[in-house]
Design a protein around this motif. Sequence first.
Motif, PDB file in Angstrom:
ATOM      1  N   ASP A 100       0.805  -1.226   0.000  1.00  0.00           N
ATOM      2  CA  ASP A 100       0.000   0.000   0.000  1.00  0.00           C
ATOM      3  C   ASP A 100       0.838   1.277   0.000  1.00  0.00           C
ATOM      4  O   ASP A 100       0.646   2.161  -0.830  1.00  0.00           O
ATOM      5  CB  ASP A 100      -0.953   0.030   1.201  1.00  0.00           C
ATOM      6  N   ASP A 119      -5.052  13.236  -2.907  1.00  0.00           N
ATOM      7  CA  ASP A 119      -6.003  12.145  -3.173  1.00  0.00           C
ATOM      8  C   ASP A 119      -5.333  10.771  -3.230  1.00  0.00           C
ATOM      9  O   ASP A 119      -5.974   9.756  -2.965  1.00  0.00           O
ATOM     10  CB  ASP A 119      -6.752  12.387  -4.481  1.00  0.00           C
ATOM     11  N   GLU A 120      -4.052  10.727  -3.573  1.00  0.00           N
ATOM     12  CA  GLU A 120      -3.347   9.449  -3.670  1.00  0.00           C
ATOM     13  C   GLU A 120      -3.398   8.676  -2.348  1.00  0.00           C
ATOM     14  O   GLU A 120      -3.343   7.440  -2.358  1.00  0.00           O
ATOM     15  CB  GLU A 120      -1.891   9.674  -4.074  1.00  0.00           C
ATOM     16  N   ASP A 123      -5.913   8.297  -0.524  1.00  0.00           N
ATOM     17  CA  ASP A 123      -7.209   7.597  -0.451  1.00  0.00           C
ATOM     18  C   ASP A 123      -7.310   6.461  -1.452  1.00  0.00           C
ATOM     19  O   ASP A 123      -8.292   5.749  -1.480  1.00  0.00           O
ATOM     20  CB  ASP A 123      -8.342   8.602  -0.705  1.00  0.00           C
ATOM     21  N   GLU A 124      -6.288   6.296  -2.298  1.00  0.00           N
ATOM     22  CA  GLU A 124      -6.303   5.305  -3.370  1.00  0.00           C
ATOM     23  C   GLU A 124      -5.422   4.117  -3.020  1.00  0.00           C
ATOM     24  O   GLU A 124      -4.601   3.686  -3.811  1.00  0.00           O
ATOM     25  CB  GLU A 124      -5.819   5.937  -4.674  1.00  0.00           C
ATOM     26  N   ARG A 156       2.503   6.583  -6.913  1.00  0.00           N
ATOM     27  CA  ARG A 156       1.484   7.462  -7.505  1.00  0.00           C
ATOM     28  C   ARG A 156       1.784   8.931  -7.240  1.00  0.00           C
ATOM     29  O   ARG A 156       1.585   9.782  -8.107  1.00  0.00           O
ATOM     30  CB  ARG A 156       0.095   7.078  -6.999  1.00  0.00           C
ATOM     31  N   THR A 208      -3.875   0.635  -2.699  1.00  0.00           N
ATOM     32  CA  THR A 208      -3.980  -0.548  -3.578  1.00  0.00           C
ATOM     33  C   THR A 208      -4.247  -1.796  -2.784  1.00  0.00           C
ATOM     34  O   THR A 208      -3.973  -1.897  -1.623  1.00  0.00           O
ATOM     35  CB  THR A 208      -2.672  -0.738  -4.371  1.00  0.00           C
TER      36      THR A 208
END
Length: 177
Positions: free
Chosen positions: A27, A171-172, A174-175, A34, A177
Amino acid sequence: MITVRRERQEDIPAIRAVNEGAFERPDEAGIVDRLREGCEGLLSLVAVHEDRVVGHILFSPVVIEVTGSAGATGGAITGMGLGPMAVMAESQRQGVGSALVRAGLEILRGESCPFVIVLGHPDYYPRFGFEPASRYGLRPQWDGVPDEAFMVIVFDRARMEGASGVAKYRDEFDEVT
């Protein structure tokens, strides 16, 4: 001897390995990748021992809304968020993490960054000058974060005057993996 320096292109695979190894999941490494691809203004440092990357720290932009009179929004102030920070297991408890944090804070202070936010261990980060962000009226964008784990170090109190509310990370984060 540990050397702390800015990330180089050839460090990217080692940085990914350090983050995956330290967190025992992909993660955080994915967030770093990103952010590197889509965010300007990052500060990415590595700790090197005998030509091997053994630690990594990333600072990325964080925005706080500035409140004016009667709670009206008066703009925003951008500082930095510390994290993730990772150190290989065999290099932990040897001052690598501390060296990374100190180097990053020194650079950001020199670049006139007004504040640095961290979501981290409340027994670790205060040694660098971090204190609960709630003392400044700041709170994280995520629910359920313990007050003592969300901290800030303020470098420029004048620029932080009136800054309160939610500290918004990229925002990355919250993304995952």
